[in-house]
Scaffold this active site. Structure first.
Site, short mmCIF file in Angstrom:
data_model
loop_
_atom_site.label_atom_id
_atom_site.label_comp_id
_atom_site.label_asym_id
_atom_site.label_seq_id
_atom_site.Cartn_x
_atom_site.Cartn_y
_atom_site.Cartn_z
N ILE A 140 -7.65 5.55 1.11
CA ILE A 140 -6.68 5.37 0.01
C ILE A 140 -6.89 3.97 -0.55
CG2 ILE A 140 -4.25 5.61 -0.67
CD1 ILE A 140 -3.70 6.42 2.33
N LYS A 141 -6.74 3.83 -1.86
CA LYS A 141 -6.90 2.50 -2.47
C LYS A 141 -5.70 1.63 -2.11
CE LYS A 141 -9.42 4.30 -6.41
NZ LYS A 141 -9.32 4.69 -7.83
N THR A 142 -5.80 0.95 -0.99
CA THR A 142 -4.75 0.00 -0.56
C THR A 142 -5.44 -1.22 0.06
OG1 THR A 142 -4.54 0.62 1.77
CG2 THR A 142 -3.32 1.99 0.19
N TYR A 165 -9.27 2.57 16.28
CA TYR A 165 -8.39 3.10 15.22
C TYR A 165 -8.29 4.62 15.31
CZ TYR A 165 -6.63 3.80 10.40
OH TYR A 165 -5.90 4.17 9.30
N ASP A 193 9.37 -5.90 13.00
CA ASP A 193 8.10 -5.68 13.71
C ASP A 193 8.22 -4.33 14.40
OD1 ASP A 193 5.97 -5.52 15.46
OD2 ASP A 193 5.99 -7.67 15.92
N ALA A 194 7.45 -3.36 13.94
CA ALA A 194 7.61 -1.98 14.41
C ALA A 194 7.12 -1.78 15.84
CB ALA A 194 6.90 -1.03 13.45
N LYS A 248 -5.02 6.93 16.05
CA LYS A 248 -4.52 7.93 15.11
C LYS A 248 -4.52 9.34 15.73
CE LYS A 248 -3.47 5.28 11.64
NZ LYS A 248 -2.04 5.09 11.29
N LEU A 256 -5.59 -2.04 2.95
CA LEU A 256 -6.21 -1.72 4.24
C LEU A 256 -7.73 -1.61 4.12
CD1 LEU A 256 -4.72 -0.52 7.09
CD2 LEU A 256 -6.17 1.39 6.47
N GLY A 286 0.76 -1.23 0.00
CA GLY A 286 0.00 0.00 0.00
C GLY A 286 0.80 1.29 0.00
N1 LIG Z 1 -5.69 2.92 3.25
C1 LIG Z 1 -6.35 3.91 3.84
O1 LIG Z 1 -7.51 4.20 3.52
C2 LIG Z 1 -5.67 4.73 4.90
C3 LIG Z 1 -6.23 5.97 5.27
C4 LIG Z 1 -5.61 6.75 6.24
C5 LIG Z 1 -4.45 6.30 6.85
N2 LIG Z 1 -3.92 5.08 6.48
C6 LIG Z 1 -2.70 4.65 7.16
O2 LIG Z 1 -1.70 4.44 6.19
C7 LIG Z 1 -0.73 3.52 6.71
C8 LIG Z 1 -0.43 2.45 5.67
O3 LIG Z 1 -1.60 1.71 5.45
P1 LIG Z 1 -1.97 1.03 4.05
O4 LIG Z 1 -3.27 1.57 3.66
O5 LIG Z 1 -0.82 1.09 3.13
O6 LIG Z 1 -2.21 -0.47 4.56
P2 LIG Z 1 -1.62 -1.88 4.08
O7 LIG Z 1 -2.39 -2.88 4.85
O8 LIG Z 1 -1.61 -1.94 2.61
O9 LIG Z 1 -0.11 -1.84 4.56
C9 LIG Z 1 0.25 -1.87 5.91
C10 LIG Z 1 1.61 -2.53 6.04
O10 LIG Z 1 1.99 -2.46 7.42
C11 LIG Z 1 2.58 -3.72 7.75
N3 LIG Z 1 2.51 -3.95 9.19
C12 LIG Z 1 1.42 -4.26 9.94
N4 LIG Z 1 1.77 -4.43 11.21
C13 LIG Z 1 3.11 -4.21 11.29
C14 LIG Z 1 4.06 -4.24 12.33
N5 LIG Z 1 3.72 -4.54 13.59
N6 LIG Z 1 5.35 -3.94 12.04
C15 LIG Z 1 5.71 -3.65 10.77
N7 LIG Z 1 4.87 -3.63 9.74
C16 LIG Z 1 3.58 -3.91 10.00
C17 LIG Z 1 1.82 -4.73 6.95
O11 LIG Z 1 2.55 -5.95 6.81
C18 LIG Z 1 1.62 -4.00 5.63
O12 LIG Z 1 2.68 -4.25 4.74
C19 LIG Z 1 -1.33 2.98 8.01
O13 LIG Z 1 -0.76 3.65 9.11
C20 LIG Z 1 -2.80 3.33 7.87
O14 LIG Z 1 -3.44 3.44 9.13
C21 LIG Z 1 -4.49 4.31 5.52
#
Ligand SMILES: NC(=O)c1ccc[n+]([C@@H]2O[C@H](COP(=O)([O-])OP(=O)(O)OC[C@H]3O[C@@H](n4cnc5c(N)ncnc54)[C@H](O)[C@@H]3O)[C@@H](O)[C@H]2O)c1
Length: 267
Positions: free
Chosen positions: A196-198, A161, A69-70, A165, A200, A22
């Site tokens: 966002i198109k991911t 969530y 692992d973050a 945030k 998630l 994503g």
């Molecule tokens: N997609 C959305 O609509 C959206 C909107 C607002 C904010 N966000 C934020 O954007 C960020 C990225 O999300 P995304 O949409 O790319 O999601 P995603 O699920 O595509 O990617 C998330 C990544 O985080 C990794 N991850 C999960 N737990 C982890 C850990 N403990 N340690 C290390 N890596 C870990 C996963 O393996 C994955 O690769 C997140 O913080 C999410 O909350 C996303």
């Protein structure tokens, strides 16, 4: 990834958590396109390695990957040491790793609540705490923490969530002022995207309906009428990572098609 680099972050070294998917993957690629060398870290070692490989195909040596692992202090120490030993410093930390679990105050289980705080908040705490000495010792840097529009607005369906945030939003400001106070030349800002198109968003499609229908339902909530492409957010990340934003710290960088601006009358 194209081979074109404009160089807005030329010479910088960036660490991206959650870089296997994503927004993290798109950010790593965009940072590399703009001239950075990147450490792509993720809980998922394979997807992190895939991101790094796609960058190295275009610019050999621009990326390395690590399982990370973050939420784990020792993992942070290892990946920061790796960054230092392979690339010689750290200029940009993108605290992007995160998960989303839906639920209101009555339906949310305590275990889910704790998991959200651990992955979405503790990871940012560890990242900032442990990266600051590296950045400070190499003359400064930029920390970018990914929050969300739900870190600003209430939402009954994303209790845990949204709370996580919002904590990231507040933590960012306190860290920004700490670094300013000590003249570390380290800036710290939060980014607040809407949908966002991911992957998630899979939890919405899993609840029923096609991806297209789900995206349309979510887009109808947004004044500009579309959900975000990753590029809409990575342009903001490039700005915050670059020296173009040198006077910006403790700020909320909102990329939301107008969602948090106020109420949009239906007619
Ligand atoms: N997609 C959305 O609509 C959206 C909107 C607002 C904010 N966000 C934020 O954007 C960020 C990225 O999300 P995304 O949409 O790319 O999601 P995603 O699920 O595509 O990617 C998330 C990544 O985080 C990794 N991850 C999960 N737990 C982890 C850990 N403990 N340690 C290390 N890596 C870990 C996963 O393996 C994955 O690769 C997140 O913080 C999410 O909350 C996303």
């Amino acid at each position: 990834m194209s081979g074109d680099t404009v160089g807005r972050v030329e010479g910088k070294i960036a660490l991206i958590t959650g870089g296997g998917s994503g927004l993290g993957r798109a950010s790593a690629i965009h940072l590399a396109q703009e001239g950075a060398r990147v450490v792509v870290s993720d809980l998922n070692e394979e997807t992190a390695a895939e991101t790094a490989a796609s960058i190295n195909q275009i610019r050999q040596g621009a990326a390395i990957s690590a399982r990370h692992d973050a939420t784990v202090e020792e993992d942070w120490k290892s990946v920061l040491e790796l960054t230092q030993s392979k690339f010689g410093g750290l200029d940009v930390l993108l605290n992007n790793a995160g998960i989303s679990i839906g639920g209101d105050i009555e339906s949310t289980e305590f275990a889910e609540w704790k998991k959200l705080q651990e992955i979405d908040v503790d990871s940012v705490f560890w990242g900032c705490k442990l990266a600051i000495p590296y950045m400070r010792d190499s003359g400064g840097g930029s920390i970018i923490n990914i929050s969300s529009t739900v870190g600003i607005l209430g939402n009954p369906l994303t209790l845990g969530y949204g709370t996580a945030k919002a904590a990231v939003r507040s933590m960012t400001k306190s860290i920004a002022l700490h670094c300013a106070r000590h003249k570390y030349n380290i800036r710290c800002n939060s980014v607040h995207p809407t949908f966002i198109k991911t992957p998630l968003l899979d939890r919405f499609t899993e609840a029923g309906g096609s991806e297209e229908e789900t995206y349309k339902t979510l887009a109808d909530l947004i004044p500009l009428g579309e959900i975000l492409e990753t590029k809409d957010v990575t342009y903001g990340i490039i700005y915050l990572a670059s020296d173009e934003s040198r006077m910006m710290t403790g700020a909320e960088f909102v990329i939301d098609g107008g969602l948090t601006s106020g109420y949009m009358p239906p007619v």
